[in-house]
Write a protein that holds these residues in place. Structure first.
Motif, PDB file in Angstrom:
ATOM      1  N   THR A 243       0.859  -1.179   0.000  1.00 42.32           N
ATOM      2  CA  THR A 243       0.000   0.000   0.000  1.00 42.32           C
ATOM      3  C   THR A 243       0.898   1.232   0.000  1.00 42.32           C
ATOM      4  OG1 THR A 243      -1.519  -1.287   1.414  1.00 42.32           O
ATOM      5  CG2 THR A 243      -1.993   1.059   1.131  1.00 42.32           C
ATOM      6  N   THR A 244       1.109   1.813  -1.166  1.00 46.38           N
ATOM      7  CA  THR A 244       2.125   2.864  -1.295  1.00 46.38           C
ATOM      8  C   THR A 244       1.712   4.190  -0.673  1.00 46.38           C
ATOM      9  OG1 THR A 244       1.282   3.419  -3.489  1.00 46.38           O
ATOM     10  CG2 THR A 244       3.086   1.837  -3.386  1.00 46.38           C
ATOM     11  N   ASP A 245       0.419   4.453  -0.588  1.00 51.27           N
ATOM     12  CA  ASP A 245      -0.068   5.727  -0.067  1.00 51.27           C
ATOM     13  C   ASP A 245      -0.214   5.643   1.453  1.00 51.27           C
ATOM     14  OD1 ASP A 245      -1.953   7.827   0.797  1.00 51.27           O
ATOM     15  OD2 ASP A 245      -2.217   8.214  -1.342  1.00 51.27           O
ATOM     16  N   ALA A 246       0.479   6.531   2.183  1.00 50.36           N
ATOM     17  CA  ALA A 246       0.446   6.497   3.644  1.00 50.36           C
ATOM     18  C   ALA A 246      -0.963   6.731   4.187  1.00 50.36           C
ATOM     19  CB  ALA A 246       1.403   7.539   4.213  1.00 50.36           C
ATOM     20  N   ALA A 247      -1.748   7.585   3.535  1.00 50.98           N
ATOM     21  CA  ALA A 247      -3.118   7.849   3.987  1.00 50.98           C
ATOM     22  C   ALA A 247      -3.986   6.599   3.861  1.00 50.98           C
ATOM     23  CB  ALA A 247      -3.727   9.007   3.196  1.00 50.98           C
ATOM     24  N   VAL A 248      -3.776   5.849   2.783  1.00 45.25           N
ATOM     25  CA  VAL A 248      -4.544   4.616   2.592  1.00 45.25           C
ATOM     26  C   VAL A 248      -4.089   3.554   3.593  1.00 45.25           C
ATOM     27  CG1 VAL A 248      -5.200   2.806   0.962  1.00 45.25           C
ATOM     28  CG2 VAL A 248      -4.918   5.161   0.161  1.00 45.25           C
ATOM     29  N   ARG A 249      -2.786   3.503   3.878  1.00 41.90           N
ATOM     30  CA  ARG A 249      -2.311   2.561   4.910  1.00 41.90           C
ATOM     31  C   ARG A 249      -2.993   2.849   6.248  1.00 41.90           C
ATOM     32  NH1 ARG A 249       2.748   3.641   2.529  1.00 41.90           N
ATOM     33  NH2 ARG A 249       3.572   4.845   4.282  1.00 41.90           N
ATOM     34  N   TYR A 250      -3.114   4.116   6.560  1.00 36.94           N
ATOM     35  CA  TYR A 250      -3.753   4.514   7.815  1.00 36.94           C
ATOM     36  C   TYR A 250      -5.225   4.105   7.834  1.00 36.94           C
ATOM     37  CZ  TYR A 250      -5.344   7.737  11.532  1.00 36.94           C
ATOM     38  OH  TYR A 250      -5.895   8.297  12.657  1.00 36.94           O
ATOM     39  N   GLN A 251      -5.928   4.315   6.719  1.00 36.83           N
ATOM     40  CA  GLN A 251      -7.331   3.910   6.659  1.00 36.83           C
ATOM     41  C   GLN A 251      -7.475   2.401   6.853  1.00 36.83           C
ATOM     42  OE1 GLN A 251     -10.044   5.927   6.515  1.00 36.83           O
ATOM     43  NE2 GLN A 251      -8.571   7.615   6.705  1.00 36.83           N
ATOM     44  N   LYS A 252      -6.581   1.641   6.246  1.00 36.51           N
ATOM     45  CA  LYS A 252      -6.622   0.176   6.403  1.00 36.51           C
ATOM     46  C   LYS A 252      -6.334  -0.220   7.847  1.00 36.51           C
ATOM     47  CE  LYS A 252      -5.390  -1.282   1.706  1.00 36.51           C
ATOM     48  NZ  LYS A 252      -4.421  -2.052   0.877  1.00 36.51           N
ATOM     49  N   LEU A 253      -5.401   0.466   8.459  1.00 34.07           N
ATOM     50  CA  LEU A 253      -5.079   0.165   9.855  1.00 34.07           C
ATOM     51  C   LEU A 253      -6.281   0.446  10.750  1.00 34.07           C
ATOM     52  CD1 LEU A 253      -2.630  -0.675  11.695  1.00 34.07           C
ATOM     53  CD2 LEU A 253      -2.311   1.775  12.094  1.00 34.07           C
ATOM     54  N   LYS A 254      -6.925   1.598  10.562  1.00 35.52           N
ATOM     55  CA  LYS A 254      -8.102   1.943  11.364  1.00 35.52           C
ATOM     56  C   LYS A 254      -9.240   0.950  11.149  1.00 35.52           C
ATOM     57  CE  LYS A 254      -8.871   6.297  10.300  1.00 35.52           C
ATOM     58  NZ  LYS A 254      -9.505   7.648  10.406  1.00 35.52           N
ATOM     59  N   ALA A 255      -9.379   0.484   9.911  1.00 30.27           N
ATOM     60  CA  ALA A 255     -10.473  -0.436   9.588  1.00 30.27           C
ATOM     61  C   ALA A 255     -10.176  -1.874   9.999  1.00 30.27           C
ATOM     62  CB  ALA A 255     -10.755  -0.385   8.084  1.00 30.27           C
ATOM     63  N   GLY A 256      -8.965  -2.140  10.483  1.00 28.66           N
ATOM     64  CA  GLY A 256      -8.618  -3.502  10.878  1.00 28.66           C
ATOM     65  C   GLY A 256      -8.216  -4.379   9.708  1.00 28.66           C
ATOM     66  N   GLU A 257      -7.935  -3.771   8.554  1.00 27.88           N
ATOM     67  CA  GLU A 257      -7.508  -4.551   7.394  1.00 27.88           C
ATOM     68  C   GLU A 257      -6.024  -4.888   7.452  1.00 27.88           C
ATOM     69  OE1 GLU A 257      -8.671  -2.782   3.690  1.00 27.88           O
ATOM     70  OE2 GLU A 257     -10.678  -2.316   4.422  1.00 27.88           O
ATOM     71  N   CYS A 258      -5.297  -4.215   8.320  1.00 20.84           N
ATOM     72  CA  CYS A 258      -3.924  -4.614   8.590  1.00 20.84           C
ATOM     73  C   CYS A 258      -3.626  -4.343  10.063  1.00 20.84           C
ATOM     74  CB  CYS A 258      -2.930  -3.917   7.672  1.00 20.84           C
ATOM     75  SG  CYS A 258      -2.919  -2.124   7.751  1.00 20.84           S
ATOM     76  N   HIS A 259      -2.589  -5.001  10.550  1.00 22.78           N
ATOM     77  CA  HIS A 259      -2.263  -4.920  11.970  1.00 22.78           C
ATOM     78  C   HIS A 259      -1.178  -3.896  12.277  1.00 22.78           C
ATOM     79  CE1 HIS A 259      -3.948  -9.077  11.629  1.00 22.78           C
ATOM     80  NE2 HIS A 259      -4.572  -8.670  12.713  1.00 22.78           N
ATOM     81  N   LEU A 260      -0.336  -3.587  11.291  1.00 18.79           N
ATOM     82  CA  LEU A 260       0.798  -2.691  11.534  1.00 18.79           C
ATOM     83  C   LEU A 260       1.176  -2.031  10.216  1.00 18.79           C
ATOM     84  CD1 LEU A 260       3.844  -3.496  13.766  1.00 18.79           C
ATOM     85  CD2 LEU A 260       4.261  -2.667  11.454  1.00 18.79           C
ATOM     86  N   MET A 261       1.601  -0.765  10.288  1.00 17.94           N
ATOM     87  CA  MET A 261       1.986  -0.031   9.085  1.00 17.94           C
ATOM     88  C   MET A 261       3.276   0.738   9.342  1.00 17.94           C
ATOM     89  SD  MET A 261      -0.418   3.406   8.949  1.00 17.94           S
ATOM     90  CE  MET A 261       0.786   4.336   8.003  1.00 17.94           C
ATOM     91  N   PRO A 262       4.091   0.955   8.318  1.00 19.14           N
ATOM     92  CA  PRO A 262       5.264   1.807   8.455  1.00 19.14           C
ATOM     93  C   PRO A 262       5.005   3.211   7.926  1.00 19.14           C
ATOM     94  CG  PRO A 262       5.431   0.561   6.430  1.00 19.14           C
ATOM     95  CD  PRO A 262       4.070   0.249   7.028  1.00 19.14           C
TER      96      PRO A 262
END
Length: 531
Positions: A243-262
């Motif tokens: 997930t190259t876009d940091a904003a999209v990584r954050y949305q996925k993290l909030k939604a529980g679609e991933c557990h950890l993001m850089p």
């Protein structure tokens, strides 16, 4: 803002739904795609996170959370009194992974070590050019072809490496991702079937996770290595959701679609810390971001031109805009948390009028140039495009016209090391072994020109200092040499040093036992999910 659930996210959601109480799936929203899966060929942390760390091991490892070298595939070693002969005793009964086309018939032996390192230092090795453009950037840039005199098999579980001269950071070097140990038996089987390129596409190692599949630019899947020689991972299935876009990584993290993001956007960190479903880990980064001029191309071949441009860059504005206080302007080419950092170095002050005069005195007018901006977030540079725009505006104030260019990450890394590259490239580095040599020689030494040395800068005075430091055992003496080298660097200015940043790692509240590496790696051999 709403985001559509694409193929990768749908795939991940399905994996969550199918997870049972007896199986755990951990999803890492990674920031980019790996260049390949043979760590010896590359230098990018994104690639190492997806290859070296889950799939492979090295003779020496770093103790989790530190830069301390400890036993890995070598359970012990001896060093000769003159510091030139290293004898490694390998762990017995270490099993290699398997896949649909390969089932190992033997455990780890000295042959695998000789194959893994030998192909990187011998131009005549049949595996030295097994894929187009193979340059073994790390091994070459660190001088391994000249340093390693021989690698010999004493017996199946004993390897002797003889050096041409003492090398103070050699053990730490062997703990770096490029020194990962691959299976010679697997390589032989690929060569026999005419599929050598598969070594870089379908990796086989001894690490905590086995490679399952890669859908380019979308998902990488790993599974727990049931035969792992170390402590068994708690996670059954490890997924990298690219997930190259940091904003999209954050949305996925909030939604529980991933557990950890850089590498979150700095503007989002405050909200992350306030979210009861998340927790945020912070750590001083062993890193640097910089603008590398191509010092072989006019007018950037003149130190006075480079220093003039450096005086025009408002580094504080970059730090404020990109990091919002989570970074500091950089002075030296190594971070202030590293031993041998020279506190007496004087930075190039931000002075537009002085910059104009220096350019005029150097006979430079109507200069047009390119500034390269990385397409991915890295700990040392969360938003290279924004940084490039600030530099573009700064340079315009001294009459320099800037065109901002970028490429896909793997192409950016490849193109930026070309000796005839135009302009200046935003680059950065997170230390790989905790030694100043890993910055000063790896990024700026003459051996690294055409590779990690993106400035193509070969300064004999600088090079002699760092080479002397490498063969000096006494750390106090090494410190003096590195302090002198930093002054030479600053005087000649092959880079504009930009920033050193904090490493910020947001994760779901139920993530436990994640250990952040000071070397910037994301590794998951110990991570678990609380019920």
């Amino acid at each position: 803002m709403r985001y559509k659930l694409g193929f990768a996210a749908a795939l991940l959601a399905a994996s969550f739904l199918s997870t049972t109480a007896s199986a755990k799936t951990f999803v890492f929203c990674s920031e980019g795609s790996p260049e390949g899966f043979d760590p010896g060929l590359y230098t990018a942390g994104t690639t190492f996170d997806a290859s070296a760390h889950p799939v492979y091991n090295r003779l020496i490892e770093f103790k989790p959370g530190t830069t301390q070298p400890v036993a890995g595939l070598a359970q012990s070693w001896d060093i000769s009194s003159d510091g030139t002969v290293y004898t490694f005793k390998l762990r017995p009964n270490v099993k290699f992974q398997s896949n649909a086309s390969f089932k190992p018939t033997r455990t780890l032996t000295a042959d695998d070590v000789i194959f893994s390192i030998g192909r990187q230092i011998d131009a005549n090795n049949p595996w030295n050019k097994y894929i187009a453009g193979a340059s073994w950037e790390y091994a070459s840039g660190m001088g391994f072809p000249k340093l390693i005199k021989s690698i010999e098999k004493v017996d199946d579980l004993t390897v002797k490496i003889t050096l041409t001269h003492p090398e103070a950071p050699f053990l730490a070097d062997l703990a770096m991702p490029f020194a990962s140990i691959l299976s010679k038996e697997y390589a032989d089987s690929l060569e026999k079937s005419g599929k050598k390129e598969q070594l870089n596409q379908a990796p086989i190692g001894t690490g905590p996770y086995s490679f399952v599949a890669y859908q380019r630019d979308a998902v990488i899947r790993f599974k727990k290595n049931a035969d792992y020689w170390g402590t068994a991972p708690k996670i059954d299935d490890l997924v990298f959701a690219i997930t190259t876009d940091a904003a999209v990584r954050y949305q996925k993290l909030k939604a529980g679609e991933c557990h950890l993001m850089p590498y979150p956007n700095a503007a989002d960190v405050k909200a992350m810390k306030a979210d009861p479903n998340l927790k945020v880990l912070e750590q001083e980064g062993l890193n640097i971001a910089y603008l590398a001029y191509n010092t072989t191309q006019a007018p950037f071949d003149k130190p006075e031109v480079r220093k003039a441009l450096n005086k025009a860059i408002n580094k504080k504005a970059i730090v404020d805009a990109v990091f919002q206080g989570m970074a500091t302007p950089a002075v030296n080419p190594i971070p202030p948390t590293m031993w041998s950092y020279n506190k007496s170095t004087q930075d190039d002050t931000y002075d537009l009028e002085a910059a104009k005069k220096m350019l005029a005195d150097a006979g430079v007018k109507d200069l047009s140039m390119k500034v390269w901006a990385m397409p991915v977030s890295r700990p040392y540079m969360l938003n290279a495009r924004r940084a490039a725009e600030i530099i573009q505006d700064d340079f315009s104030k001294i009459g320099v016209k800037v065109e901002i260019v970028t490429y896909e990450w793997a192409e950016y890394l490849s193109r930026s090391k070309a000796k005839d590259r135009d302009g200046a490239a935003i680059m950065g580095w997170t230390g790989d072994n905790g030694d100043p040599d890993n910055f000063l020689d790896t990024l700026l030494g003459c051996d690294a020109v055409g590779g990690n040395n993106r400035a193509q800068w070969c300064n004999k005075e600088f090079d002699e200092l760092v080479k002397k430091a490498k063969v000096t055992a006494d750390q106090a003496e090494r410190t003096k040499l590195y302090e002198q080298a930093q002054l030479v660097f600053k005087k000649d200015a092959p880079w504009a040093t930009i920033d050193h940043s904090l490493a910020i790692v947001p994760m779901r509240k139920n993530v436990v036992n994640f250990v952040k590496s000071p070397l910037g790696a994301f590794t998951f051999e110990s991570v678990d999910l609380a019920d």
